[in-house]
Design an enzyme around this catalytic site. Structure first.
Site, PDB file in Angstrom:
ATOM      1  N   CYS A  81      42.161  34.091  41.823  1.00 41.40           N
ATOM      2  CA  CYS A  81      40.871  34.717  42.129  1.00 41.40           C
ATOM      3  C   CYS A  81      40.121  33.890  43.178  1.00 41.40           C
ATOM      4  O   CYS A  81      39.787  32.727  42.933  1.00 41.40           O
ATOM      5  CB  CYS A  81      40.052  34.836  40.842  1.00 41.40           C
ATOM      6  N   CYS A  84      36.776  32.653  41.897  1.00 41.77           N
ATOM      7  CA  CYS A  84      36.923  31.508  40.980  1.00 41.77           C
ATOM      8  C   CYS A  84      37.132  30.226  41.772  1.00 41.77           C
ATOM      9  O   CYS A  84      36.558  29.178  41.441  1.00 41.77           O
ATOM     10  CB  CYS A  84      38.101  31.717  40.033  1.00 41.77           C
TER      11      CYS A  84
END
Length: 156
Positions: A81, A84
Site C-alpha cells: 500500500c 501505508c
C-alpha cells in the site's frame, strides 16, 4: 534449427536458475521472521529490517489481547500500500513521542483480518478499549493529526 533449440534451451535454463535463486533468497530472508511463516510475500520481506515495522502483532496475539479486554492501538497495513508506506514513517515516531504503543497487523500476510476487523482500506488505525473497538481512522494523514488523535485516544 539446431541453433534455435540450443538458444531456447539456454533461455529456459537461465529463467529456471533465476526463479530458483529468487525463491531460495526469499526463503533465506524469511527464515526466523516475526510472522512465524516459512514463506512471506516479497513486499513483506523488504520490510523485515525496516525500523518502522518492528511491532508486528500476529492474529492470535491480537485475539488474546481483545479476549483479555486489553486496551490497544492496532495499525492495519499492507506492505504493498503506497499510503501505508507514506503514513508509517510519520505515525510510528509520533506514537513513540506521545508514549503510545501501536501494534502493527500485516493484512498482506494475514488477509483474514480484512473481514475479521471490518477493514475497508489501508492504512487503518483502530483503538480498542476493554477489548472493543471505540474509534478508528483510515488513510494517510499529517503528523499533527496523528499526534492530536493519539493524545485524545490515550485519554479515553
Amino acid at each position: 534449427m539446431k541453433k534455435i533449440l540450443i538458444f531456447g534451451a539456454l533461455i529456459l535454463v537461465l529463467f529456471g536458475s533465476l526463479t530458483f535463486i529468487t525463491i531460495y533468497q526469499n526463503k533465506q530472508a524469511a527464515e526466523g521472521n516475526v510472522y512465524g511463516k516459512s514463506e512471506l510475500n516479497p513486499a513483506t520481506i523488504e520490510q523485515l529490517d525496516d525500523p518502522n515495522y518492528q511491532n508486528i502483532i500476529l492474529p492470535e496475539e491480537l485475539e488474546t489481547k481483545l479476549e483479555n479486554k486489553e486496551d490497544t492501538f492496532v495499525y492495519f497495513f499492507s506492505p504493498t500500500c503506497v499510503h501505508c508506506k507514506a503514513t508509517t514513517p510519520i505515525l510510528m515516531p509520533v506514537a513513540e513521542d506521545v508514549d503510545v504503543e501501536i501494534e502493527q497487523f500485516n493484512l498482506l500476510e494475514f488477509d483474514d483480518g480484512w473481514n475479521r476487523y471490518g477493514i475497508e482500506a489501508t492504512p487503518t488505525l483502530v483503538h480498542f478499549k476493554d477489548g472493543k473497538e471505540v474509534d478508528r481512522t483510515e488513510g494517510a494523514n499529517t503528523e499533527d493529526y496523528f499526534r492530536n488523535l493519539l493524545n485524545e485516544w490515550k485519554n479515553i
